[in-house]
Design an enzyme around this catalytic site. Structure first.
Site, mmCIF file in Angstrom:
data_model
loop_
_atom_site.group_PDB
_atom_site.id
_atom_site.type_symbol
_atom_site.label_atom_id
_atom_site.label_comp_id
_atom_site.label_asym_id
_atom_site.label_seq_id
_atom_site.Cartn_x
_atom_site.Cartn_y
_atom_site.Cartn_z
ATOM 1 C CB CYS A 271 -56.915 -21.443 38.823
ATOM 2 S SG CYS A 271 -56.223 -21.177 37.173
ATOM 3 C CB CYS B 143 -54.162 -28.485 35.151
ATOM 4 S SG CYS B 143 -54.035 -26.800 35.802
#
Length: 365
Positions: free
Chosen positions: A112, A208
């Site tokens: 990410c 997440c």
């Protein structure tokens, strides 16, 4: 309120802040605004809005976007939201599933940072005319004799340097990490002093996009073939039992093997996706003498003795680089393909690479 030197070039006056909706990035925005520079908050929407609002501990979605906007409104700064759900799905979520399918243990937070959070945000910040991009990561940017260096955070419990090893030199020139010199406790105090509504907001979870930590269910949903069973064998290839899909196993795992009859505890030594086999052995079989690293990112000299961290929660251990091989001074445990090996000289991050293969310290007869 604490002041931060954002190390802006002479005449520079615009800071873009990457805002996830949490306390850390919110405090960075407040510190940037207090510096006198024009401050712009930018949030990447990485999930579908409807789904994201149901997830506790996520970031860059639903409620978190609203929190980021509310903080910007309180500070009187502009806030922009950009939809990057498609790139996040391709660069992070799909790769996460594919890595498990290939028998490796992925680190989506690094992917990410390498993709949506840095590469995409960099382009946006440049388009907005920013002189730097500030984030809420707990690392330090220290300007050395020649260029900017990446160092571990002052607060060891919050240090995120392991997840930022792939930051390039060019990115480091443009990035700022104002929280690296602060303990988390002080960051929350600052948020309270500034009246930010996120002062007591819980931190986001590590992965997440995985609800409740059930990554196996997500992987099987994206890649149904990950649920295919196979054999659990010992290091000599003798069948000891059966498994319910490689996605449920990682190197070093002991629990959940559901096999008996061994006089000593057994651990997952390696995964063989082509044969759909889980290979188990005694703890001694987990000892690794060296690891081959791929896709290296170099931020400093790799000659001589250094330390290496092979898991996010592990302590750095003495090692040295010989070509693309990371050779440990003492056999290391828990070294898994797909993970990252991050290299240090004291507090400085020298770079790192992805663990492509390991060399066992114990060779089975």
């Amino acid at each position: 309120m604490d002041t931060v030197d954002f190390q802006l070039p002479a005449g520079a006056r615009r800071i873009v802040v990457a805002m996830s909706g949490g306390v850390d990035s919110s405090v960075v925005a407040a510190l940037a605004q207090a510096s006198g520079a024009e401050t712009i908050g930018v949030t990447l929407q990485l999930y579908d809005h409807g789904e994201a609002t149901k997830r506790a501990g996520a970031c860059c979605a639903g409620r978190d976007i609203r929190d980021a906007r509310a903080v910007c409104d309180r500070l009187g700064i502009a806030h922009y939201v950009f939809d990057h759900e498609s790139s996040f799905r391709t660069q992070v979520v799909d790769r996460f599933a594919d890595e498990y399918l290939a028998g490796r243990t992925p680190i989506p937070c690094v992917q990410c940072n390498m993709g949506p959070k840095f590469t995409d945000l960099f382009a946006l910040a440049r388009d907005l005319g920013a002189d730097c991009l500030a984030t809420g990561h707990y690392v330090r940017r220290i300007v050395g004799d020649d260029d900017a260096q990446l160092h571990r955070a002052v607060d060891p419990a919050r240090d995120q340097s392991y997840f930022l090893f792939a930051t390039t030199r060019a990115q480091l020139d443009f990035l700022r990490f104002p929280l690296g010199a602060l303990p988390k406790r002080r960051v929350r105090e600052l948020a309270g002093e500034m009246g930010l509504l996120v002062a007591d907001k819980p931190d986001s979870q590590d992965i997440c996009f995985v609800p409740d930590g059930d990554y196996a269910t997500l992987v099987k949903k994206l890649r149904p073939e990950a649920a295919a069973g196979g054999d659990i064998v010992d290091m000599a290839g003798r069948k000891l039992g059966e498994h319910r899909g490689l996605v449920h196993y990682t190197v070093g795992q002991r629990r959940g093997l559901e096999i008996g009859g061994s006089p000593e505890p057994l651990y997952v030594v390696r995964l063989e996706p082509e044969q759909r086999r889980v290979v188990v052995g005694p703890r001694a079989a987990l000892a690794v003498a060296a690891a081959r690293l791929a896709d290296m990112n170099v931020l400093g000299p790799l000659e001589g003795a250094l330390t290496a961290k092979v898991r996010s929660m592990a302590k750095p251990v003495p090692a040295r680089m010989i070509g693309d091989r990371l050779v440990f001074a003492v056999p290391e445990y828990g070294v898994a393909p797909g993970q990252a090996a991050v290299l240090y000289d004291g507090e400085r991050v020298l770079g790192g690479g992805w663990i492509a293969a390991t060399e066992p310290a114990l060779v089975a007869a």
